[in-house]
Design a protein around this motif. Structure first.
Motif, PDB file in Angstrom:
ATOM      1  N   MET A   1       0.845  -1.194   0.000  1.00 29.60           N
ATOM      2  CA  MET A   1       0.000   0.000   0.000  1.00 29.60           C
ATOM      3  C   MET A   1       0.878   1.242   0.000  1.00 29.60           C
ATOM      4  N   GLY A   2       0.459   2.269  -0.709  1.00 27.59           N
ATOM      5  CA  GLY A   2       1.183   3.521  -0.732  1.00 27.59           C
ATOM      6  C   GLY A   2       0.232   4.677  -0.509  1.00 27.59           C
ATOM      7  N   GLN A   3       0.790   5.825  -0.177  1.00 32.22           N
ATOM      8  CA  GLN A   3      -0.049   6.989   0.116  1.00 32.22           C
ATOM      9  C   GLN A   3       0.735   8.269  -0.167  1.00 32.22           C
ATOM     10  N   ILE A   4       0.025   9.281  -0.647  1.00 32.64           N
ATOM     11  CA  ILE A   4       0.639  10.572  -0.928  1.00 32.64           C
ATOM     12  C   ILE A   4      -0.416  11.645  -0.680  1.00 32.64           C
ATOM     13  N   THR A   5       0.004  12.832  -0.336  1.00 35.33           N
ATOM     14  CA  THR A   5      -0.932  13.935  -0.131  1.00 35.33           C
ATOM     15  C   THR A   5      -0.673  15.024  -1.158  1.00 35.33           C
ATOM     16  N   TRP A   6      -1.730  15.702  -1.538  1.00 33.50           N
ATOM     17  CA  TRP A   6      -1.634  16.873  -2.412  1.00 33.50           C
ATOM     18  C   TRP A   6      -2.730  17.847  -2.012  1.00 33.50           C
ATOM     19  N   ARG A   7      -2.297  19.060  -1.681  1.00 26.19           N
ATOM     20  CA  ARG A   7      -3.218  20.061  -1.149  1.00 26.19           C
ATOM     21  C   ARG A   7      -4.014  19.443   0.004  1.00 26.19           C
ATOM     22  N   GLU A   8      -5.345  19.493  -0.060  1.00 25.15           N
ATOM     23  CA  GLU A   8      -6.145  18.979   1.053  1.00 25.15           C
ATOM     24  C   GLU A   8      -6.488  17.499   0.905  1.00 25.15           C
ATOM     25  N   SER A   9      -5.992  16.861  -0.140  1.00 26.64           N
ATOM     26  CA  SER A   9      -6.399  15.485  -0.413  1.00 26.64           C
ATOM     27  C   SER A   9      -5.327  14.474  -0.013  1.00 26.64           C
ATOM     28  N   THR A  10      -5.782  13.282   0.318  1.00 28.76           N
ATOM     29  CA  THR A  10      -4.912  12.137   0.547  1.00 28.76           C
ATOM     30  C   THR A  10      -5.250  11.086  -0.495  1.00 28.76           C
ATOM     31  N   VAL A  11      -4.234  10.561  -1.164  1.00 26.42           N
ATOM     32  CA  VAL A  11      -4.427   9.541  -2.194  1.00 26.42           C
ATOM     33  C   VAL A  11      -3.716   8.278  -1.735  1.00 26.42           C
ATOM     34  N   ALA A  12      -4.461   7.171  -1.656  1.00 26.83           N
ATOM     35  CA  ALA A  12      -3.896   5.896  -1.223  1.00 26.83           C
ATOM     36  C   ALA A  12      -4.139   4.846  -2.295  1.00 26.83           C
ATOM     37  N   TRP A  13      -3.209   3.900  -2.421  1.00 24.87           N
ATOM     38  CA  TRP A  13      -3.369   2.842  -3.406  1.00 24.87           C
ATOM     39  C   TRP A  13      -2.896   1.517  -2.823  1.00 24.87           C
ATOM     40  N   LEU A  19      -5.601  -6.920  -0.549  1.00 20.40           N
ATOM     41  CA  LEU A  19      -6.641  -6.463   0.378  1.00 20.40           C
ATOM     42  C   LEU A  19      -7.716  -7.544   0.484  1.00 20.40           C
ATOM     43  N   THR A  20      -7.419  -8.553   1.266  1.00 22.76           N
ATOM     44  CA  THR A  20      -8.286  -9.732   1.308  1.00 22.76           C
ATOM     45  C   THR A  20      -9.123  -9.834   2.582  1.00 22.76           C
ATOM     46  N   GLU A  21      -8.911  -8.933   3.551  1.00 24.83           N
ATOM     47  CA  GLU A  21      -9.620  -9.054   4.818  1.00 24.83           C
ATOM     48  C   GLU A  21     -10.986  -8.389   4.796  1.00 24.83           C
ATOM     49  N   PHE A  22     -11.236  -7.509   3.837  1.00 27.60           N
ATOM     50  CA  PHE A  22     -12.519  -6.823   3.735  1.00 27.60           C
ATOM     51  C   PHE A  22     -13.488  -7.767   3.033  1.00 27.60           C
ATOM     52  N   ALA A  23     -14.634  -8.029   3.638  1.00 24.83           N
ATOM     53  CA  ALA A  23     -15.540  -9.062   3.139  1.00 24.83           C
ATOM     54  C   ALA A  23     -16.952  -8.509   2.944  1.00 24.83           C
ATOM     55  N   GLU A  24     -17.857  -9.384   2.532  1.00 26.15           N
ATOM     56  CA  GLU A  24     -19.241  -8.978   2.253  1.00 26.15           C
ATOM     57  C   GLU A  24     -19.887  -8.318   3.461  1.00 26.15           C
ATOM     58  N   ALA A  25     -19.622  -8.822   4.644  1.00 23.27           N
ATOM     59  CA  ALA A  25     -20.222  -8.231   5.844  1.00 23.27           C
ATOM     60  C   ALA A  25     -19.758  -6.789   6.047  1.00 23.27           C
ATOM     61  N   ASP A  26     -18.497  -6.506   5.693  1.00 26.72           N
ATOM     62  CA  ASP A  26     -17.984  -5.138   5.819  1.00 26.72           C
ATOM     63  C   ASP A  26     -18.667  -4.206   4.823  1.00 26.72           C
ATOM     64  N   VAL A  27     -18.923  -4.707   3.619  1.00 31.81           N
ATOM     65  CA  VAL A  27     -19.649  -3.918   2.631  1.00 31.81           C
ATOM     66  C   VAL A  27     -21.073  -3.666   3.098  1.00 31.81           C
ATOM     67  N   ALA A  28     -21.724  -4.677   3.664  1.00 34.75           N
ATOM     68  CA  ALA A  28     -23.090  -4.528   4.152  1.00 34.75           C
ATOM     69  C   ALA A  28     -23.186  -3.426   5.203  1.00 34.75           C
ATOM     70  N   ALA A  29     -22.127  -3.278   6.025  1.00 34.56           N
ATOM     71  CA  ALA A  29     -22.117  -2.240   7.053  1.00 34.56           C
ATOM     72  C   ALA A  29     -22.039  -0.843   6.463  1.00 34.56           C
ATOM     73  N   MET A  30     -21.687  -0.738   5.167  1.00 38.87           N
ATOM     74  CA  MET A  30     -21.597   0.560   4.507  1.00 38.87           C
ATOM     75  C   MET A  30     -22.920   0.970   3.872  1.00 38.87           C
ATOM     76  N   GLY A  31     -23.932   0.090   3.947  1.00 34.01           N
ATOM     77  CA  GLY A  31     -25.248   0.434   3.412  1.00 34.01           C
ATOM     78  C   GLY A  31     -25.780  -0.648   2.488  1.00 34.01           C
ATOM     79  N   GLN A  32     -27.102  -0.768   2.439  1.00 33.65           N
ATOM     80  CA  GLN A  32     -27.730  -1.799   1.622  1.00 33.65           C
ATOM     81  C   GLN A  32     -27.392  -1.629   0.144  1.00 33.65           C
ATOM     82  N   GLY A  33     -27.310  -0.385  -0.297  1.00 34.53           N
ATOM     83  CA  GLY A  33     -26.975  -0.146  -1.701  1.00 34.53           C
ATOM     84  C   GLY A  33     -25.610  -0.685  -2.060  1.00 34.53           C
TER      85      GLY A  33
END
Length: 207
Positions: A1-13, A19-33
């Motif tokens: 993972m990398g990260q850089i800032t520019w002005r007020e923004s943070t850009v991460a990649w 990134l294998t630990e984020f799962a369907e249940a984590d997405v569900a917690a972000m909203g039904q849509g």
């Protein structure tokens, strides 16, 4: 993972495959849509969606503090959940290139856009030359600046990419700074091409 800032923004990649630990249940917690959208996808697109949401969650919490991250990504044209992600008090933008996912985040509601392309995508970018007047087609980095600008504008490619005019920006602030003028927009959008993942051109835009 990398990260850089520019002005007020943070850009991460990050690499989607890492990134294998984020799962369907984590997405569900972000909203039904978000869950509905994830379930519409499959294969690499589903994995890329999960990785993007994982980065969004991390960046939003770094800005707002720990807590739930609810997203709304309804398209303003059709109402489907494939539009740009939105959340309270933080502007967001996402881009994908192969196994790589990039997220830009900034506190507040300022228009924000990010785009990434592999330098090896030069052939695909050259195919877009028909969208531009003869001799005016951008290179890979130039294309990321155009795409970041139209994302920040909010209209996306409802804006004719050939009508996006890049003016030199304050190079004393950043050596790859530009100021984008878009048709139908009274103010310019500031764009910079940043030092991102090796082998890729990365640009971020702030309105």
């Amino acid at each position: 993972m990398g990260q850089i800032t520019w002005r007020e923004s943070t850009v991460a990649w990050a690499l989607v495959s890492e990134l294998t630990e984020f799962a369907e249940a984590d997405v569900a917690a972000m909203g039904q849509g978000q869950l509905d959208r994830f379930r519409e996808l499959g294969g690499d697109r589903a994995r890329g969606f999960l990785a993007g949401r994982a980065l969004i969650s991390a960046l939003v919490q770094s800005i707002r503090g720990p807590g739930e991250v609810l997203l709304d990504s309804r398209c303003h044209r059709c109402g489907g959940e494939h539009g740009r992600p939105r959340t309270a008090e933080v502007s967001l933008s996402v881009s994908h290139s192969g196994d790589l996912v990039v997220v830009a985040a900034a506190a507040g509601t300022a228009p924000l856009g990010v785009d990434i392309e592999a330098w090896s995508a030069a052939g695909r970018v050259s195919e877009l030359g028909s969208l531009f007047p003869v001799g005016a087609a951008p290179d890979v980095a130039g294309w990321t600046r155009v795409e970041a600008a139209v994302k920040a504008d909010g209209r996306g490619f409802e804006v004719d990419p050939s009508a996006v005019i890049m003016h030199d920006g304050p190079r004393d602030v950043h050596p790859q700074a530009w100021s984008a003028a878009l048709p139908g927009r009274a103010t310019r959008i500031e764009v910079a091409t940043l030092s991102g993942p090796p082998g890729h051109a990365l640009s971020v835009a702030l309105g």
